[in-house]
Scaffold this motif. Structure first.
Motif, PDB file in Angstrom:
ATOM      1  N   MET A 378     -25.852 -68.227  31.578  1.00  0.00           N
ATOM      2  CA  MET A 378     -26.471 -69.245  32.418  1.00  0.00           C
ATOM      3  C   MET A 378     -27.652 -69.934  31.745  1.00  0.00           C
ATOM      4  SD  MET A 378     -24.281 -69.100  34.637  1.00  0.00           S
ATOM      5  CE  MET A 378     -24.915 -70.411  35.665  1.00  0.00           C
ATOM      6  N   LEU A 379     -28.128 -69.366  30.646  1.00  0.00           N
ATOM      7  CA  LEU A 379     -29.183 -70.022  29.874  1.00  0.00           C
ATOM      8  C   LEU A 379     -28.613 -71.129  28.990  1.00  0.00           C
ATOM      9  CD1 LEU A 379     -32.152 -70.104  28.969  1.00  0.00           C
ATOM     10  CD2 LEU A 379     -31.623 -68.259  27.359  1.00  0.00           C
ATOM     11  N   ASP A 380     -27.397 -70.939  28.495  1.00  0.00           N
ATOM     12  CA  ASP A 380     -26.806 -71.867  27.523  1.00  0.00           C
ATOM     13  C   ASP A 380     -26.823 -73.330  27.965  1.00  0.00           C
ATOM     14  OD1 ASP A 380     -26.380 -69.827  25.751  1.00  0.00           O
ATOM     15  OD2 ASP A 380     -24.240 -69.603  26.157  1.00  0.00           O
ATOM     16  N   PRO A 381     -26.416 -73.668  29.208  1.00  0.00           N
ATOM     17  CA  PRO A 381     -26.392 -75.088  29.565  1.00  0.00           C
ATOM     18  C   PRO A 381     -27.778 -75.723  29.629  1.00  0.00           C
ATOM     19  CG  PRO A 381     -25.887 -73.730  31.482  1.00  0.00           C
ATOM     20  CD  PRO A 381     -25.849 -72.833  30.286  1.00  0.00           C
ATOM     21  N   PHE A 382     -28.794 -74.938  29.915  1.00  0.00           N
ATOM     22  CA  PHE A 382     -30.149 -75.490  29.939  1.00  0.00           C
ATOM     23  C   PHE A 382     -30.653 -75.737  28.517  1.00  0.00           C
ATOM     24  CE2 PHE A 382     -29.781 -73.490  34.082  1.00  0.00           C
ATOM     25  CZ  PHE A 382     -30.288 -74.480  34.913  1.00  0.00           C
ATOM     26  N   VAL A 383     -30.317 -74.849  27.607  1.00  0.00           N
ATOM     27  CA  VAL A 383     -30.663 -75.078  26.203  1.00  0.00           C
ATOM     28  C   VAL A 383     -29.955 -76.333  25.699  1.00  0.00           C
ATOM     29  CG1 VAL A 383     -30.543 -74.152  23.866  1.00  0.00           C
ATOM     30  CG2 VAL A 383     -31.117 -72.635  25.769  1.00  0.00           C
ATOM     31  N   ALA A 384     -28.671 -76.464  26.061  1.00  0.00           N
ATOM     32  CA  ALA A 384     -27.907 -77.637  25.629  1.00  0.00           C
ATOM     33  C   ALA A 384     -28.502 -78.933  26.196  1.00  0.00           C
ATOM     34  CB  ALA A 384     -26.451 -77.501  26.062  1.00  0.00           C
ATOM     35  N   ALA A 385     -29.068 -78.861  27.403  1.00  0.00           N
ATOM     36  CA  ALA A 385     -29.668 -80.040  28.028  1.00  0.00           C
ATOM     37  C   ALA A 385     -31.122 -80.235  27.609  1.00  0.00           C
ATOM     38  CB  ALA A 385     -29.590 -79.919  29.548  1.00  0.00           C
ATOM     39  N   ASN A 386     -31.639 -79.334  26.781  1.00  0.00           N
ATOM     40  CA  ASN A 386     -33.036 -79.389  26.314  1.00  0.00           C
ATOM     41  C   ASN A 386     -34.018 -79.340  27.483  1.00  0.00           C
ATOM     42  OD1 ASN A 386     -35.005 -79.438  24.284  1.00  0.00           O
ATOM     43  ND2 ASN A 386     -35.208 -81.666  24.388  1.00  0.00           N
ATOM     44  N   ARG A 387     -33.686 -78.511  28.486  1.00  0.00           N
ATOM     45  CA  ARG A 387     -34.562 -78.306  29.640  1.00  0.00           C
ATOM     46  C   ARG A 387     -34.773 -76.808  29.833  1.00  0.00           C
ATOM     47  NH1 ARG A 387     -32.773 -79.248  34.641  1.00  0.00           N
ATOM     48  NH2 ARG A 387     -30.589 -79.703  34.171  1.00  0.00           N
ATOM     49  N   ARG A 388     -36.001 -76.378  29.774  1.00  0.00           N
ATOM     50  CA  ARG A 388     -36.273 -74.961  30.008  1.00  0.00           C
ATOM     51  C   ARG A 388     -36.015 -74.586  31.461  1.00  0.00           C
ATOM     52  NH1 ARG A 388     -42.152 -74.065  27.618  1.00  0.00           N
ATOM     53  NH2 ARG A 388     -41.930 -75.904  26.301  1.00  0.00           N
ATOM     54  N   THR A 389     -35.593 -73.358  31.662  1.00  0.00           N
ATOM     55  CA  THR A 389     -35.354 -72.837  32.996  1.00  0.00           C
ATOM     56  C   THR A 389     -36.175 -71.566  33.179  1.00  0.00           C
ATOM     57  OG1 THR A 389     -33.638 -72.083  34.545  1.00  0.00           O
ATOM     58  CG2 THR A 389     -33.368 -71.448  32.248  1.00  0.00           C
ATOM     59  N   TYR A 390     -36.337 -71.162  34.422  1.00  0.00           N
ATOM     60  CA  TYR A 390     -37.011 -69.910  34.752  1.00  0.00           C
ATOM     61  C   TYR A 390     -36.416 -69.440  36.056  1.00  0.00           C
ATOM     62  CZ  TYR A 390     -41.075 -66.704  34.454  1.00  0.00           C
ATOM     63  OH  TYR A 390     -41.912 -65.617  34.304  1.00  0.00           O
ATOM     64  N   GLY A 391     -35.855 -68.246  36.057  1.00  0.00           N
ATOM     65  CA  GLY A 391     -35.167 -67.770  37.241  1.00  0.00           C
ATOM     66  C   GLY A 391     -35.341 -66.290  37.454  1.00  0.00           C
ATOM     67  N   GLN A 392     -34.450 -65.739  38.264  1.00  0.00           N
ATOM     68  CA  GLN A 392     -34.500 -64.321  38.615  1.00  0.00           C
ATOM     69  C   GLN A 392     -33.176 -63.661  38.259  1.00  0.00           C
ATOM     70  OE1 GLN A 392     -35.874 -65.307  42.849  1.00  0.00           O
ATOM     71  NE2 GLN A 392     -36.931 -63.369  42.471  1.00  0.00           N
ATOM     72  N   VAL A 393     -33.237 -62.348  38.070  1.00  0.00           N
ATOM     73  CA  VAL A 393     -32.039 -61.583  37.755  1.00  0.00           C
ATOM     74  C   VAL A 393     -32.227 -60.164  38.279  1.00  0.00           C
ATOM     75  CG1 VAL A 393     -32.805 -60.748  35.480  1.00  0.00           C
ATOM     76  CG2 VAL A 393     -30.355 -61.082  35.922  1.00  0.00           C
ATOM     77  N   ARG A 394     -31.133 -59.501  38.625  1.00  0.00           N
ATOM     78  CA  ARG A 394     -31.281 -58.159  39.186  1.00  0.00           C
ATOM     79  C   ARG A 394     -30.808 -57.063  38.233  1.00  0.00           C
ATOM     80  NH1 ARG A 394     -29.232 -56.633  45.123  1.00  0.00           N
ATOM     81  NH2 ARG A 394     -27.665 -55.444  43.974  1.00  0.00           N
ATOM     82  N   ALA A 395     -30.543 -57.400  36.988  1.00  0.00           N
ATOM     83  CA  ALA A 395     -30.210 -56.363  36.020  1.00  0.00           C
ATOM     84  C   ALA A 395     -30.539 -56.852  34.630  1.00  0.00           C
ATOM     85  CB  ALA A 395     -28.729 -55.975  36.095  1.00  0.00           C
ATOM     86  N   SER A 396     -30.986 -55.928  33.794  1.00  0.00           N
ATOM     87  CA  SER A 396     -31.245 -56.246  32.406  1.00  0.00           C
ATOM     88  C   SER A 396     -31.158 -54.959  31.601  1.00  0.00           C
ATOM     89  CB  SER A 396     -32.610 -56.922  32.260  1.00  0.00           C
ATOM     90  OG  SER A 396     -32.663 -57.699  31.086  1.00  0.00           O
ATOM     91  N   HIS A 397     -31.434 -55.055  30.314  1.00  0.00           N
ATOM     92  CA  HIS A 397     -31.257 -53.901  29.443  1.00  0.00           C
ATOM     93  C   HIS A 397     -32.101 -54.129  28.200  1.00  0.00           C
ATOM     94  CE1 HIS A 397     -28.902 -50.751  27.210  1.00  0.00           C
ATOM     95  NE2 HIS A 397     -28.823 -50.233  28.433  1.00  0.00           N
ATOM     96  N   ALA A 398     -31.659 -53.608  27.079  1.00  0.00           N
ATOM     97  CA  ALA A 398     -32.401 -53.734  25.829  1.00  0.00           C
ATOM     98  C   ALA A 398     -32.410 -55.184  25.340  1.00  0.00           C
ATOM     99  CB  ALA A 398     -31.793 -52.827  24.763  1.00  0.00           C
ATOM    100  N   LEU A 399     -33.422 -55.526  24.538  1.00  0.00           N
ATOM    101  CA  LEU A 399     -33.528 -56.822  23.847  1.00  0.00           C
ATOM    102  C   LEU A 399     -33.697 -57.978  24.821  1.00  0.00           C
ATOM    103  CD1 LEU A 399     -30.580 -56.182  21.332  1.00  0.00           C
ATOM    104  CD2 LEU A 399     -32.986 -55.564  21.047  1.00  0.00           C
ATOM    105  N   ALA A 400     -34.346 -57.730  25.963  1.00  0.00           N
ATOM    106  CA  ALA A 400     -34.422 -58.725  27.031  1.00  0.00           C
ATOM    107  C   ALA A 400     -35.560 -59.711  26.870  1.00  0.00           C
ATOM    108  CB  ALA A 400     -34.571 -58.013  28.379  1.00  0.00           C
ATOM    109  N   ALA A 401     -36.500 -59.463  25.976  1.00  0.00           N
ATOM    110  CA  ALA A 401     -37.734 -60.247  25.931  1.00  0.00           C
ATOM    111  C   ALA A 401     -37.525 -61.758  25.913  1.00  0.00           C
ATOM    112  CB  ALA A 401     -38.592 -59.811  24.737  1.00  0.00           C
ATOM    113  N   PRO A 402     -36.552 -62.325  25.171  1.00  0.00           N
ATOM    114  CA  PRO A 402     -36.464 -63.791  25.093  1.00  0.00           C
ATOM    115  C   PRO A 402     -35.924 -64.476  26.343  1.00  0.00           C
ATOM    116  CG  PRO A 402     -35.350 -62.713  23.239  1.00  0.00           C
ATOM    117  CD  PRO A 402     -35.594 -61.682  24.267  1.00  0.00           C
TER     118      PRO A 402
END
Length: 685
Positions: A378-402
């Protein structure tokens, strides 16, 4: 063993699995930033680590000195310091006990000795954090110690064993060791290895308000106008499940009966200064237009009769993004990615661990990586549009910092929510102790007091049609019965949320540092003061950036707050007085205040509060210099919304106050800020 960057080492034991966080997520390691840091040797040699197969698993035995304290292992809501504990790291939506189940279990721990260790596995690994002593080990020779009790009991010293890690199903594993000057340095290197910290758009650091999930388009716009009429800060307006034709599982198709014109909705909200954020999850309903296209690229088990896409497959990612593209193109700001953990404790709604996916992962591995893969998709289309996003998620794991997604939970114990802010920081995670239903005025204000110092200030009012500052009681809110003194409560909420808005330039600079240096923007005191034993269990006090110390009051604990000030001199913001550090203090805290202390010598760029952050708009700064005759602060001065920094780098500007009280600033500061007169707060000591 292989050295891969300054102070970072990789060790391989046996034959690692093909499906691991590093191999699947492929982090964009910031080698240049890491190699600019001071090099450090390993805290132990590869030969000091025990490795051996067991029936159905492998076991690592990693040295751990008795005086080391261990933190990390992802988002842990029930515990802070992990020394002596046992944790089975399993992705789960209902971590109600301190067993290791978590929305974001991360097989990474950090030691007060100044190093961290990542076990590169997507398995449900079990960590014995020094509490298990093995026969014949070095610790075994040290024997027992008396507990000194009257009954003459004997006990093993807490944390007297090594770090033992049991990894099921594997025949080998890679581990990465991050060696630094101290804990904060080790965590920063881990974050830089992951790709550097997340950088939200500046508007993402404002307030997010989620509307009643029964609301239709007319209701949403009416509520948005009410928020503006109440002069309540808000940048992001969130919709819950009701926007779709079906939500469990999801169609990702707008319900035209309730929302006849989503493009007009986005436009109308934008004109009022709101950005729209949509709730969803990744289980694809049979009536979704992408169902048949996704079926060959999904797991072999349904969730809520919906397909589970395998986001390791480019075909699955392309189809999934495709159904969202028109709404993103219309100006959608981001998503709330729900239910991507596992619910086998509450209704057994998740896919089973024995599920199989086309990319080769089984259900256990996919549960570990699903949140990360969903975020990537879900990050890919915002990168492609050159628009930063900020959202929420209910699961993550290692290497999540970016990833610009902030964790949340359906649990609601306030003490646990505050603790989550502390534990998340050790593992490259962001967490919000969001405000939902409250039973009293005090609960509403205490919860807002914690939220305003978190990575994402969320008021999730999905269960009430009108704002809680008008009426926090659920039934009375639905009946349209306002509190008699709602203007007073509204003003108290407004003042707290405006404090958040005043700190946005400061917070944005802290996130800039997170991106380029890996330093968590909001972190527990032990990361900054790892040699002060008084902070080893302080899970409810935080450094916000480098100069602010905050101590939110946990709802239900009364109004008396005991807190610890580390070494140095600190300015107590509410009382307007200076205090020596290195001591515990007690304060009676009104319900609409949060204890906040400012480090001596800090120049804080307080902003004039605004209702929302406008793209390209100017913020007015009123810097305050605390306890010094001269000082400086650094601010991030990019465009605050695009990904131009990925090619151009981030631009920081400096505001300087000289000894003759002259204020100067780098030219780049004028891109986003106007600077008023500086106020000096003297320390007469």
């Amino acid at each position: 063993m292989k050295k891969i960057a300054s102070g970072i080492y990789k060790m391989t034991f046996g034959t690692p699995e093909a499906i691991t966080p590093v191999s699947v997520l492929q982090p964009g390691t910031r080698f240049e930033a890491i190699n600019a840091l001071k090099d450090h040797p390993l805290p132990f040699l590869q030969g000091d680590i025990g490795f051996g197969p067991r029936k159905g698993s492998v076991l690592l035995d990693i040295p751990l000195e008795p005086n080391e304290e261990v933190y990390g292992l992802g988002l842990q809501l029930k515990s802070f310091r992990q020394s002596g504990s046992k944790k089975k790291l399993r992705t789960n939506s209902d971590p109600a006990a301190d067993l290791g189940d978590s929305h974001a279990p991360v097989p990474f721990y950090v030691s007060t000795a100044g190093y961290g260790v990542l076990i590169d596995t997507a398995r449900y690994a079990t960590f014995f954090c020094g509490g298990c002593k093995r026969v014949g080990s070095r610790q075994d020779e040290e024997g027992f110690k008396s507990a000194g009790t009257e009954r003459g009991h004997w006990e093993v010293k807490k944390g007297s064993g090594n770090m033992l890690v049991d990894i099921p199903a594997a025949e080998g594993v890679d581990i990465y060791i991050f060696c630094g000057d101290d804990m904060k340095d080790a965590v920063s290197r881990y974050n830089l290895f992951s790709g550097g910290g997340a950088l939200p758009p500046m508007w993402g650091l404002g307030v997010l308000y989620r509307a009643d999930w029964h609301a239709n388009q007319e209701d949403v716009l009416k509520l948005a106008r009410q928020i503006r009429e109440d002069d309540m800060p808000c940048d992001i307006f969130g919709l819950e499940p009701g926007w779709q034709t079906n939500a469990y599982s999801c169609t990702y198709v707008w319900d035209k009966c309730r929302f006849p014109d989503e493009r007009a909705l986005i436009r109308d909200l934008n004109e009022m200064g709101f950005r729209l954020n949509l709730w969803e999850h990744a289980y694809v309903h049979p009536e979704s237009p992408i169902h048949n296209e996704l079926k060959p690229y999904s797991g072999d088990s349904y969730v809520w009769d919906g397909l589970v896409p395998d986001f390791t497959q480019p075909q699955a990612r392309e189809a999934f993004v495709g159904i969202h593209q028109s709404t993103i193109d219309a100006g959608l700001s981001g998503f709330k990615l729900d239910e991507c953990d596992n619910g086998d404790y509450i209704g057994n709604w998740g896919f089973p661990d024995f599920a199989r996916f086309p990319g080769g992962a089984d259900g256990e591995q996919m549960h570990s990586l699903m949140g990360q893969l969903y975020q990537q998709t879900m990050l890919d289309p915002f990168v492609a549009a050159n628009r930063r996003t900020y959202g929420q998620v209910r699961a993550s794991h290692a290497l999540a910092a970016p990833y610009p997604y902030v964790l949340y939970s359906d649990l609601y114990e306030h003490k646990d929510f505050v603790r989550g802010m502390a534990t998340a920081a050790f593992s490259g995670l962001l967490w919000s102790p969001e405000v939902r239903q409250t039973a009293t005025r005090e609960e509403l204000l205490r919860r807002i007091g914690a939220v305003i110092f978190s990575p994402l200030a969320v008021l999730n009012c999905y269960m009430i049609p009108s704002p809680p500052w008008k009426q926090y009681d659920h039934d009375k809110n639905h009946a349209g019965e306002w509190l008699e003194d709602w203007p007073q409560l509204t003003e108290q909420c407004r003042q707290l949320l405006q404090l958040r808005m005043r700190l946005i330039p400061y917070l944005y600079a802290a996130f800039g540092k997170y991106k380029v240096q890996g330093v968590p923007p909001i972190r527990p005191l032990v990361l900054d003061y790892p040699h002060d034993r008084e902070v080893f269990d302080c899970f409810d006090q935080f450094m916000v950036g480098d100069d602010l110390l905050v101590a939110p009051v946990v709802y239900g604990s009364g109004d008396i707050r005991n807190l610890y000030l580390p070494e140095g001199r600190w300015y107590e913001w509410s009382a307007g007085q200076w205090i020596d550090g290195g001591q515990w203090i007690t304060r009676q805290v009104p319900v609409d205040q949060v204890p906040m202390f400012i480090r001596k010598g800090a120049l804080i760029p307080w902003a004039a509060p605004v209702s929302n952050v406008e793209d390209g708009g100017m913020l007015e700064l009123h810097p305050v210099l605390y306890g010094a005759d001269e000082g400086s602060c650094s601010l991030l001065c990019d465009d605050s919304t695009s990904y131009a920094y990925q090619s151009e780098g981030l631009t920081f500007g400096t505001i300087n106050v000289s000894g003759d009280r002259t204020v100067s600033a780098d030219a780049v500061i004028s891109r986003r800020y106007t600077i008023g007169d500086v106020t000096f707060v003297k320390d007469e000591a």
